[in-house]
Design a protein around this motif. Structure first.
Motif: not given
Length: 75
Positions: A57-62, A6-8, A34-50, A25-28
């Motif tokens: 917030x990602x912990x809560x989404x999990x 993540x960007x942090x 600067x993407x929304x957390x849900x966009x990052x979540x979906x990208x990771x899901x679609x590309x088999x990334x942790x 990879x790094x989000x950048x």
């Protein structure tokens, strides 16, 4: 296991951990700095990334959505 930092977190982690987690990879690197957390979540899901993040917030989404993707929360 491929990680999406993540960007942090420093983009330098990708290089430092390349021998242990190749293909990570790094989000950048994929235009999500600067993407929304849900966009990052979906990208990771679609590309088999942790997702690796200091963002709780990602912990809560999990808890809400369940895997995939899995989340590594650095507290």
């Amino acid at each position: 296991m491929r990680l999406l930092f993540d960007q942090n977190l420093s983009h330098g982690l990708v290089r430092l951990l390349a021998d242990v987690f190749p293909g990570s990879i790094h989000v950048r690197e994929v235009g999500l700095k600067t993407a929304d957390d849900l966009v990052i979540w979906e990208y990771a899901k679609q590309n088999g990334l942790m997702i690796v993040s200091k963002d709780s917030d990602f912990r809560q989404k999990s808890f809400l959505y369940g895997p995939p993707p899995k989340v590594i929360w650095i507290k």
